[in-house]
Design an enzyme around this catalytic site. Structure first.
Site, short mmCIF file in Angstrom:
data_model
loop_
_atom_site.label_atom_id
_atom_site.label_comp_id
_atom_site.label_asym_id
_atom_site.label_seq_id
_atom_site.Cartn_x
_atom_site.Cartn_y
_atom_site.Cartn_z
CD GLU A 122 -2.97 1.03 2.31
OE1 GLU A 122 -2.80 0.35 3.22
OE2 GLU A 122 -3.76 2.00 2.19
N GLY A 254 2.60 2.25 10.90
CA GLY A 254 2.58 1.63 12.07
C GLY A 254 2.24 0.03 11.79
CD GLU A 257 -4.97 -2.21 5.52
OE1 GLU A 257 -4.01 -1.92 6.15
OE2 GLU A 257 -5.83 -1.45 4.71
CD GLU A 291 -3.29 -2.04 10.38
OE1 GLU A 291 -3.67 -2.51 9.43
OE2 GLU A 291 -2.77 -1.16 10.90
N1 TYR Z 1 -3.40 0.85 5.73
C1 TYR Z 1 -2.43 0.86 6.91
C2 TYR Z 1 -3.42 1.47 8.07
O1 TYR Z 1 -3.78 0.27 8.75
C3 TYR Z 1 -1.41 2.07 6.90
C4 TYR Z 1 -0.45 1.86 6.04
C5 TYR Z 1 -0.51 2.81 4.81
C6 TYR Z 1 0.80 1.15 6.03
C7 TYR Z 1 0.62 2.91 3.83
C8 TYR Z 1 1.75 1.28 5.36
C9 TYR Z 1 1.76 2.12 4.28
O2 TYR Z 1 2.91 2.31 3.51
O3 TYR Z 1 -3.66 2.39 8.47
#
Ligand code: TYR
Length: 846
Positions: A122, A254, A257, A291
């Site tokens: 992500e 942090g 997911e 998550e």
């Molecule tokens: N989607 C993740 C969350 O639970 C956050 C996240 C976004 C982690 C981008 C890493 C990243 O590169 O909020």
């Protein structure tokens, strides 16, 4: 390097991808310097999409071969991906690429951390792994074969088979590429088990580096509690045979997911009483829940495009907040959230980085993982729930899951389930998603013939790209209190939908005191000239009772800074009564005692037309704390007694609340005893909460050097505790000393600047130390800038995010503005500046 001239992407330009994917098969041949990725993808034309050329994203990939239906092809390559002529019907695409995880310092795509392979996809990291339509609306079933010389080989879904040096995973749920994950390494697991509400067994694992097994029990408990809670409260059951969590030391955020394989920053999952504070425990519990909850809000229902990010993040933050409120204290959680919102989201929403909860354009999506998308996004859901009511909310969310399971959805889809299930028109409510900026709400009161009238007015100042704002629909929770302190009207929700509206309350025997915006029912700045001391004494709403004290504290500091006034004795009297009430939760009392942050005071001064002088804020807060300590010299030991915990350490709300209040008392006590009590606590502490609070107070008292080196000796081999050691020296120092400390710490042999946690330990602490960061010399601005420039080549994402330290720069005096602007220009002038940092700094300067 990406293209030098960054492109802006617009929501209005959305178009579906021209093909659907039937299935994806990936084979990884792992090797640090040259990993081979073989992909086999069945594409079929998407009849709902506009005509387009076949384009696959791909960045920093070495293409070894490509074929369509078994025949070799030579696609046209660019820095962003490839285009290729393809058949008009379905076809099989195959490719092999080579990537180098061991030189990937951006921590996006496939990279190495402490000898293990891991991925972060992500938002747009999958394109650094193989050629693919790397967009969330393309969902596919993945089968992944991992081959490598590592004992543990993990990917998404269920394990189909494994042997020496290989493992094969199959994820039956269609997912976008950003939820892909792979982990390989010398890992050990902390196992657990869960039986779902329909009786299915799920194997649970937390995978860590050998030696960290002892720090997994709490995370496992939190995971099981989250799984149960989501079944009980949202009716959501887990949907695979296995759920894996992995802890990695090098991570930009942090946690993540990924379907069935959550990857966590080790700081957000590893915990033990000796090495983690109570706040660490609470945060870990919340992130594990967050998550896990994404499995439904994010994974089963994902986002159509990245403009819809708040669809999954706002909702999931809202859900993890409900979970924390249920397992801990709801009023304490609400107050903590509002403190965070004011500290992080309000400055963003009122400065050059302001953007709507659903943005309309971006250059680099990584720059939009913001407090606005996450925290304001959650507030918007809270308001929606308040407006429609709890039962209607539950019904609408059920409809959302029924209607959109398996979809890549939009905010329109989300609002439509509420419209369809409640009959309510949400056109105006949708402005919360479309307009940026914090609304300002003022309250005016009138009293005549037994009728009390509240006139509410709203105004939202312009934000970048949005000059004129239309009124929001704002749920304002109001209660009325009679002169004797009894409630004469229980909480009601007023719907403020116009720029100005009046609400009458009749049949009252006497003029009441209005408690407005109870529970912080909307993310607004409220101006209400009300008897705060009365509300502090009598409000039945715990949030507003706290807010009354907070407002008095702000007013007190404002008068001290602006007018040279003395601390407000009447407020301190009222506060003392609350502190003496031992029927109140210690955590709640600790929050009452906590002063507004310096940054919050800067904001208050700014709102009152005063240019904030960071040193003057520091001095006033110091004077106020000293006045509290002197005034309560006799009372503090009594209060300290109430905070003693004799039972074995537990990170639960009850014990943590006592230690929280104990810490607040110690911070005052050290002003009277020169750090004697802190030293005693440091020497006897058997948990990190007590140890760290003691160390902080020794440092603040100027007598902490011996304890600091003892702490170092004790913990130098624990990376997470060392992050605390780095951060605390900066945050617990006086302004100029904090800069000296930071300058010395970056020379320390343990300062591993490419590790985001370590970098943030020092520079996060420095930029949040208001008086140090804004020291008149400009030294902190320059130091941070030196290191941002250095980090940008290695890790654009973390660099860009940390630039937000400068976002409030136009609030300060001309000299400071000149100093900051020079540093921002220095960043802009860096050769090969990343598009991420370029976008952030350009927006801050605009
Ligand atoms: N989607 C993740 C969350 O639970 C956050 C996240 C976004 C982690 C981008 C890493 C990243 O590169 O909020």
């Amino acid at each position: 390097m990406k293209d030098a001239s960054p492109q802006t992407i617009f929501l209005k330009d959305y178009a579906a991808f021209g093909w659907r994917i039937e299935d994806v098969h990936l084979t990884f041949h792992l090797s640090g310097g040259a990993t081979r990725v073989v992909s086999r993808i069945h594409f079929a034309p998407n009849p709902d999409a506009p005509e387009q050329a076949f384009f696959l994203h791909g960045e920093q990939l070495k293409l070894i071969r490509a074929s369509i239906d078994g025949n070799a092809v030579s696609p046209e390559l660019s820095e962003q991906g490839l285009t290729c002529d393809v058949p008009s019907g379905p076809f099989l695409w195959e490719s092999e690429v080579e990537i180098a995880p061991d030189s990937n310092t951006a921590l996006e795509g496939l990279y190495m951390s402490g000898g293990m392979y891991c991925t972060q996809c992500e938002a747009e990291g999958f394109r650094k792994i193989t050629y693919y339509p790397d967009r969330p609306d393309v969902m596919a079933v993945f089968t992944v074969r991992v081959e490598g010389d590592m004992p543990v080989l993990l990917s998404n879904g269920n394990l189909k088979g494994n042997g020496d040096g290989w493992a094969e995973w199959h994820d039956p749920w269609p997912k976008p590429a950003y939820l892909f994950a792979l982990v390989a390494g010398d890992l050990v697991n902390f196992p657990g088990a869960f039986k779902t509400m329909s009786g299915k067994d799920v194997a649970l694992n937390i995978w860590v580096r050998p030696g960290d097994e002892g720090k997994c029990a709490f995370g496992m408990e939190a995971l099981i509690a989250s799984m149960k809670w989501d079944e009980e409260v949202y009716g959501r059951e887990y949907d695979l045979e296995i759920f894996n969590i992995v802890a990695v030391d090098d991570f930009n955020m942090g946690a993540m997911e990924n379907k069935g394989l959550n990857v966590f920053n080790s700081s957000c999952v590893l915990a033990s009483p000796e090495t983690s504070t109570d706040s660490n425990f609470e945060r870990i519990e919340a992130i594990i829940a967050h998550e896990y909850f994404h499995n439904w809000t994010g994974n089963r229902i994902t986002c159509r495009d990245w403009f819809q990010l708040c669809l999954k993040e706002g909702l999931t933050v809202f859900r993890d907040g409900q979970f924390t409120s249920d397992v801990r204290s709801a009023p304490v959680k609400r107050i903590e959230d509002v403190i965070q919102l004011r500290a992080r989201q309000f400055p963003e929403d009122q400065g050059p980085l302001a953007h709507p909860v659903r943005p309309e354009s971006f250059q680099e999506i990584n720059n939009f993982y913001t407090a606005t998308i996450y925290e304001k996004g959650a507030e918007v859901i809270g308001m929606l729930k308040t407006l429609v009511g709890d039962d209607a909310y539950a019904k609408a969310v059920d409809l959302y899951f029924d209607r959109h399971d398996g979809d890549a959805a939009t905010i329109e889809d989300w609002l439509k389930v509420f419209e369809d299930s409640t009959g309510r028109d949400l056109t105006q409510f949708k402005r919360w998603y479309a307009q940026a900026g914090t609304p300002f709400v003022t309250v005016e009161e009138a009293w005549e013939d037994g009728t009390f009238t509240l006139t509410l007015r709203q105004h939202t100042p312009p934000s970048p790209g949005q000059d004129v704002k239309k009124p929001y629909v704002i749920p304002v929770a109001v209660g009325l209190i009679g002169p004797n302190g009894n409630e004469v009207l229980e909480t009601q929700i007023l719907e403020l939908a116009d720029a100005e509206q009046s609400f009458d309350f009749s049949g009252l025997a006497a003029r009441p005191v209005a408690s407005v915006l109870r529970g912080f029912s909307a993310p607004v700045v409220l101006t209400h000239d009300v008897d705060r001391a009365f509300l502090l004494a009598h409000d039945s709403d715990p949030f507003n009772r706290w807010e009354a004290s907070r407002g008095l504290a702000r007013d007190c500091l404002l008068a001290m800074i602006r007018d040279g006034a003395a601390p407000d004795a009447a407020w301190l009297d009222g506060l003392e009564k609350v502190l003496r009430d031992d029927t109140l939760d210690p955590a709640y009392r600790a929050l009452m005692l906590e002063a507004p942050s310096a940054a919050e005071m800067a904001q208050v001064l700014h709102e009152n037309g005063v240019i904030p002088d960071p040193q003057a804020i520091w001095d006033a807060m110091d004077t106020l704390a000293q006045a509290m300590a002197d005034r309560w010299a006799g009372f503090l030991p009594e209060l300290a007694e109430q905070t003693k915990v004799t039972a074995a350490y537990k990170p639960d709300a009850e014990q943590a609340g006592k230690r929280f209040l104990g810490g607040a008392v110690l911070a005052l006590t050290r002003r009277l005893d020169g750090g004697a009590a802190a030293l005693a606590q440091f020497e006897t502490a058997d948990n990190m909460t007590l140890q760290l609070v003691a160390l902080g107070n020794l440092l603040r008292a100027g007598v902490g050097d011996a304890a600091l080196s003892a702490f170092y000796g004790q913990w130098k081999d624990d990376r997470l505790v060392m992050d605390k050691w780095f951060g605390l020296q900066v945050s617990a120092s006086a302004p100029k000393d904090a800069i000296d400390r930071a300058e010395a710490l970056v020379q320390h042999e343990a300062f591993d600047w490419q590790n985001p946690n370590r970098f943030r330990a020092v520079f996060g602490a420095l930029s949040m130390h208001h008086a140090a960061f804004h020291h008149v010399s400009g030294r902190a601005y320059a130091l941070l800038t030196d290191w941002l420039i250095k980090l940008d080549d290695k890790n654009p994402q973390t660099t860009a995010r940390m630039c937000s330290a400068f976002q409030t720069w136009r609030r300060y005096d001309a000299d400071r503005q000149t100093l900051i602007e020079a540093q921002l220009q220095r960043i802009m002038a860096k050769p090969n500046l990343s598009p991420d940092t370029n976008e952030m700094v350009s927006r801050i300067l605009a």
